[in-house]
Design a protein around this motif. Structure first.
Motif, PDB file in Angstrom:
ATOM      1  N   THR A 114       0.840  -1.192   0.000  1.00 38.76           N
ATOM      2  CA  THR A 114       0.000   0.000   0.000  1.00 38.76           C
ATOM      3  C   THR A 114       0.880   1.249   0.000  1.00 38.76           C
ATOM      4  N   ASP A 115       0.264   2.375  -0.322  1.00 38.86           N
ATOM      5  CA  ASP A 115       0.999   3.641  -0.308  1.00 38.86           C
ATOM      6  C   ASP A 115       1.507   3.948   1.093  1.00 38.86           C
ATOM      7  N   ASN A 116       0.713   3.623   2.115  1.00 40.79           N
ATOM      8  CA  ASN A 116       1.127   3.917   3.488  1.00 40.79           C
ATOM      9  C   ASN A 116       2.298   3.034   3.905  1.00 40.79           C
ATOM     10  N   GLN A 117       2.303   1.783   3.455  1.00 39.76           N
ATOM     11  CA  GLN A 117       3.431   0.902   3.768  1.00 39.76           C
ATOM     12  C   GLN A 117       4.716   1.407   3.108  1.00 39.76           C
ATOM     13  N   LYS A 118       4.607   1.910   1.882  1.00 40.62           N
ATOM     14  CA  LYS A 118       5.772   2.494   1.217  1.00 40.62           C
ATOM     15  C   LYS A 118       6.257   3.731   1.972  1.00 40.62           C
ATOM     16  N   LYS A 119       5.308   4.533   2.457  1.00 41.08           N
ATOM     17  CA  LYS A 119       5.668   5.736   3.206  1.00 41.08           C
ATOM     18  C   LYS A 119       6.415   5.373   4.487  1.00 41.08           C
ATOM     19  N   ILE A 120       5.913   4.364   5.207  1.00 40.11           N
ATOM     20  CA  ILE A 120       6.561   3.940   6.450  1.00 40.11           C
ATOM     21  C   ILE A 120       7.951   3.374   6.160  1.00 40.11           C
ATOM     22  N   ALA A 121       8.072   2.594   5.091  1.00 38.53           N
ATOM     23  CA  ALA A 121       9.380   2.042   4.720  1.00 38.53           C
ATOM     24  C   ALA A 121      10.370   3.166   4.419  1.00 38.53           C
ATOM     25  N   ASP A 122       9.912   4.199   3.740  1.00 38.64           N
ATOM     26  CA  ASP A 122      10.796   5.335   3.427  1.00 38.64           C
ATOM     27  C   ASP A 122      11.202   6.085   4.689  1.00 38.64           C
ATOM     28  N   GLN A 123      10.300   6.133   5.684  1.00 38.39           N
ATOM     29  CA  GLN A 123      10.655   6.760   6.957  1.00 38.39           C
ATOM     30  C   GLN A 123      11.746   5.950   7.674  1.00 38.39           C
ATOM     31  N   TRP A 124      11.667   4.625   7.579  1.00 37.69           N
ATOM     32  CA  TRP A 124      12.720   3.781   8.151  1.00 37.69           C
ATOM     33  C   TRP A 124      14.052   3.993   7.430  1.00 37.69           C
ATOM     34  N   LEU A 125      13.995   4.095   6.114  1.00 40.44           N
ATOM     35  CA  LEU A 125      15.216   4.330   5.348  1.00 40.44           C
ATOM     36  C   LEU A 125      15.850   5.664   5.728  1.00 40.44           C
ATOM     37  N   ALA A 126      15.000   6.693   5.967  1.00 42.99           N
ATOM     38  CA  ALA A 126      15.530   7.993   6.399  1.00 42.99           C
ATOM     39  C   ALA A 126      16.193   7.876   7.761  1.00 42.99           C
ATOM     40  N   LEU A 127      15.589   7.133   8.674  1.00 43.13           N
ATOM     41  CA  LEU A 127      16.172   6.936  10.001  1.00 43.13           C
ATOM     42  C   LEU A 127      17.531   6.251   9.896  1.00 43.13           C
ATOM     43  N   LEU A 128      17.646   5.305   8.986  1.00 43.14           N
ATOM     44  CA  LEU A 128      18.887   4.547   8.818  1.00 43.14           C
ATOM     45  C   LEU A 128      19.930   5.303   8.011  1.00 43.14           C
ATOM     46  N   GLY A 129      19.566   6.470   7.461  1.00 46.67           N
ATOM     47  CA  GLY A 129      20.488   7.195   6.603  1.00 46.67           C
ATOM     48  C   GLY A 129      20.692   6.502   5.267  1.00 46.67           C
ATOM     49  N   MET A 130      19.661   5.815   4.775  1.00 47.91           N
ATOM     50  CA  MET A 130      19.777   5.017   3.556  1.00 47.91           C
ATOM     51  C   MET A 130      18.746   5.420   2.506  1.00 47.91           C
ATOM     52  N   THR A 131      18.247   6.646   2.583  1.00 49.89           N
ATOM     53  CA  THR A 131      17.236   7.094   1.622  1.00 49.89           C
ATOM     54  C   THR A 131      17.720   6.955   0.185  1.00 49.89           C
ATOM     55  N   ASP A 132      18.982   7.255  -0.037  1.00 51.02           N
ATOM     56  CA  ASP A 132      19.511   7.213  -1.404  1.00 51.02           C
ATOM     57  C   ASP A 132      19.670   5.790  -1.930  1.00 51.02           C
ATOM     58  N   ARG A 133      19.448   4.791  -1.058  1.00 52.91           N
ATOM     59  CA  ARG A 133      19.577   3.392  -1.493  1.00 52.91           C
ATOM     60  C   ARG A 133      18.241   2.665  -1.476  1.00 52.91           C
ATOM     61  N   ALA A 134      17.148   3.401  -1.504  1.00 55.76           N
ATOM     62  CA  ALA A 134      15.816   2.799  -1.410  1.00 55.76           C
ATOM     63  C   ALA A 134      15.580   1.744  -2.488  1.00 55.76           C
ATOM     64  N   ASP A 135      16.072   1.993  -3.702  1.00 57.19           N
ATOM     65  CA  ASP A 135      15.833   1.081  -4.821  1.00 57.19           C
ATOM     66  C   ASP A 135      17.020   0.182  -5.115  1.00 57.19           C
ATOM     67  N   SER A 136      18.049   0.234  -4.271  1.00 58.08           N
ATOM     68  CA  SER A 136      19.221  -0.621  -4.471  1.00 58.08           C
ATOM     69  C   SER A 136      18.886  -2.069  -4.115  1.00 58.08           C
ATOM     70  N   PRO A 137      19.472  -3.039  -4.815  1.00 59.89           N
ATOM     71  CA  PRO A 137      19.211  -4.449  -4.483  1.00 59.89           C
ATOM     72  C   PRO A 137      19.784  -4.797  -3.112  1.00 59.89           C
ATOM     73  N   PHE A 138      18.990  -5.499  -2.322  1.00 61.14           N
ATOM     74  CA  PHE A 138      19.396  -5.885  -0.972  1.00 61.14           C
ATOM     75  C   PHE A 138      20.681  -6.712  -1.002  1.00 61.14           C
ATOM     76  N   ASN A 139      20.796  -7.636  -1.969  1.00 64.07           N
ATOM     77  CA  ASN A 139      21.940  -8.541  -1.965  1.00 64.07           C
ATOM     78  C   ASN A 139      23.232  -7.887  -2.445  1.00 64.07           C
ATOM     79  N   LYS A 140      23.174  -6.599  -2.816  1.00 64.00           N
ATOM     80  CA  LYS A 140      24.377  -5.864  -3.202  1.00 64.00           C
ATOM     81  C   LYS A 140      24.910  -4.991  -2.065  1.00 64.00           C
TER      82      LYS A 140
END
Length: 476
Positions: A371-397
Motif C-alpha cells: 500500500t501507499d502507506n506501507q511504502k511511506k513507512i518504509a521510506d521513513q525507516w530508510l531515512a532513520l537509517l540514513g539510507m534514503t539514497d539506497r531505497a531502490d538498491s538491491p538488498f543482496n548488493k
C-alpha cells in the motif's frame, strides 16, 4: 610537529567527573584530525589530553609537542574565571578593570603581524581597549582563536571552533586554517560532519570515554559508515509509526509478555537449562547473555514455540498458556525476530524498500502489492537509517552491516510487542557493530516494543537496556 604523537593503553581521569579508558591513538605529522561523537562521549576530553590536561592513571603518551594552541569552551571558561578573580583587588581599594583585549592578544605573541591581521579580519579593532571579561561570548571566542593562531603552535587544537561565528567570519577562519595545513597539524572537535573542512585527513570517533573507531577520510566506505553511525546517534528522527490499517491484536497491558516458570531444557541426562524463572514485562528491555552451550537459543525457542520441549514446560506468552490450543502463528505475530540465519536465508534481490515492506507480510521477498502507506513507512525507516539514497538498491548488493540494519527495520515495521535480536552483531566489523547497536538504542527509546538482545558478553551493554539475564553452561 616533527614526530608522531602516540597514546598507548591510556586511561585518564578528569577530576573524577569523567574518564577516558584504554585509548590507543597515533597522530602522524602532516595529518589533520577531526574528533567526533555524541554529546558526552569524550571528544573534548581526548583533545584536552593532547594539551596535557587530565590525570594519567594508566598507559603512556609520547611525542606531545611543547607548543600547543588550544581553543575550547573549557579553556575559555578558565580564562574568564581568572579575570573575574581580579575583582578581589578591591580589598586594597583598587577597582580592577580587567585585562584589556590588546594585552591578552599581543603580550608574548609569537607573530604580532598575523595577530594584527586577524584582529582586523575578526572585526575586533574597535575592542582592543575593552576589558576581556566585558566581551560577549562570541567576541571572547574570537580573541582565543587569534591568540592560538598567532602563537605558532606545533599542534593546533580547536574544540568546536565554528560555533557562534557568523557566515563571513566562518568562511574567513576556514580559509585561514586551509592556508596553514602544510606547517601546522590540526585536531578539530566537531559535532557536525557538514562543518568538516576539506583538508581533514583522518577521523576519530569517541563513544562513552573510549575510542572505538578511527578512519582515513579517503576510505570512502569507512567514512560513509561513520557518517551513517553519527546520523543514527544524533538524528531527531524517531522510530516510525506502525501501519494503523494492519495493526496487531491488542494485548492485555497488565499481563507480562513472557513468563517462564522453572523452565528446563534437557536431552537425555544432559541438562542445558535448569529450572529457569523469567518474567518479561511490556517495555522492559532485556539483555540475555552467556557462552556457547549455555542455552540462549533454546530459551528463545521456548518463547517462540519452535522448541519441542516448550509444551512440557510451564510457559505463558502474550496471554497464551503453552499447550492450550494456540497456534504457533498466534504467538509469532507478536514477535519480531532477527538472527544471522535469517540473513543467510534472505538472499533475494529485492530492493531495500521492499525488504522493509516484507515485514508487514512476514515474508522473505515481496509477493503482495504494498500500500501507499506501507511504502511511506518504509521510506521513513530508510531515512532513520540514513539510507534514503539506497531505497531502490538491491538488498543482496549491500554490505553485510547494512543488510542487518534493514532486517532489524523489517522486524520492527509492525511494532511487535517483543523484538528478539539473536546475536545481531555476529559477523560484523567494529563499524557495522556500532551501527547496529545505535539502531537498537533508537528502538529502545520507543514506546511500543520490548527489546530482547541476545549476545555472548554481558559487558557489551546498550543504552536503554536495564535488565540482564546471564546463563551459565551447566554441562561439560
Amino acid at each position: 610537529m616533527d614526530s608522531a604523537i602516540r597514546l598507548h593503553n591510556l586511561t585518564v581521569n578528569f577530576d573524577d567527573r569523567f574518564a577516558l579508558t584504554d585509548i590507543n591513538w597515533t597522530l602522524e605529522p602532516q595529518q589533520h584530525w577531526v574528533i567526533t561523537g555524541t554529546n558526552g562521549s569524550g571528544k573534548s576530553a581526548l583533545a584536552a589530553v593532547l594539551a596535557g590536561v587530565g590525570k594519567l592513571e594508566k598507559g603512556e603518551v609520547t611525542g606531545l609537542p611543547t607548543s600547543v594552541g588550544l581553543v575550547s569552551f573549557e579553556a575559555q571558561a578558565e580564562l574568564i574565571a581568572k579575570e573575574l578573580k581580579k575583582d578581589d583587588a578591591d580589598i586594597m581599594d583598587v577597582i580592577s578593570l580587567g585585562t584589556p583585549v590588546e594585552e591578552m592578544i599581543f603580550d608574548d605573541c609569537a607573530d604580532p603581524a598575523l595577530a594584527r591581521s586577524l584582529v582586523e579580519k575578526f572585526g575586533l579593532t574597535g575592542l582592543l581597549d575593552r576589558a576581556f571579561r566585558k566581551l560577549s561570548t562570541g567576541e571572547t571566542r574570537k580573541v582565543m582563536l587569534i591568540r592560538a593562531l598567532s602563537s605558532k603552535p606545533d599542534l593546533l587544537i580547536l574544540d568546536e571552533p565554528f560555533d557562534g561565528l557568523d557566515a563571513n567570519t566562518l568562511a574567513m577562519l576556514q580559509a585561514h586554517l586551509a592556508s596553514i595545513i602544510d606547517t601546522t597539524p590540526m585536531v578539530l572537535v566537531l559535532n557536525r560532519f557538514d562543518e568538516m573542512p576539506d583538508f581533514i585527513t583522518h577521523v576519530a570517533y569517541m563513544n562513552a570515554g573510549t575510542l572505538p573507531l578511527t578512519t582515513d577520510k579517503q576510505d570512502d566506505t569507512a567514512f560513509n559508515e561513520l557518517y551513517q553511525l553519527l546520523h543514527l546517534k544524533t538524528t531527531d528522527l524517531s522510530v516510525p509509526d506502525a501501519d494503523a490499517s494492519n495493526a496487531l491484536p491488542a494485548l492485555d497491558p497488565n499481563q507480562p509478555l513472557v513468563k517462564l516458570n522453572a523452565a528446563t531444557i534437557k536431552y537425555g541426562d544432559t541438562v542445558i537449562v535448569d529450572a529457569l524463572d523469567w518474567t518479561i514485562e511490556p517495555r522492559e528491555h532485556w539483555q540475555l547473555s552467556g557462552p556457547n552451550g549455555s542455552g540462549k537459543t533454546g530459551v528463545l525457542s521456548l518463547i517462540t514455540g519452535d522448541h519441542p520441549q516448550c509444551y512440557s514446560n510451564d510457559i505463558f506468552v502474550f496471554g497464551f498458556q503453552r499447550g492450550n490450543g494456540e497456534s504457533i502463528w498466534q504467538i509469532k505475530q507478536f514477535i519480531g525476530y532477527v538472527s544471522t540465519s535469517l540473513q543467510w536465508e534472505y538472499r533475494v534481490s529485492t530492493s531495500c524498500r521492499n525488504v522493509i515492506i516484507s515485514g508487514f507480510y512476514d515474508s522473505i521477498g515481496m509477493y503482495s502489492k504494498s500500500t501507499d502507506n506501507q511504502k511511506k513507512i518504509a521510506d521513513q525507516w530508510l531515512a532513520l537509517l540514513g539510507m534514503t539514497d539506497r531505497a531502490d538498491s538491491p538488498f543482496n548488493k549491500l554490505s553485510y552491516g547494512d543488510q542487518r540494519l534493514l532486517l532489524i527495520a523489517r522486524a520492527m515495521v509492525k511494532h511487535p510487542p517483543l523484538l528478539i535480536l539473536d546475536e545481531p552483531c555476529l559477523g560484523l566489523d567494529d563499524m557495522n557493530r556500532q551501527l547496529v547497536l545505535a539502531l537498537i538504542e533508537k528502538i529502545c527509546q520507543g514506546k511500543t516494543t520490548t527489546v530482547l538482545y541476545v549476545n555472548h558478553h554481558a559487558e557489551d551493554q546498550i543504552q536503554g537496556i536495564q535488565h540482564y539475564m546471564a546463563l551459565k553452561k551447566n554441562h561439560a
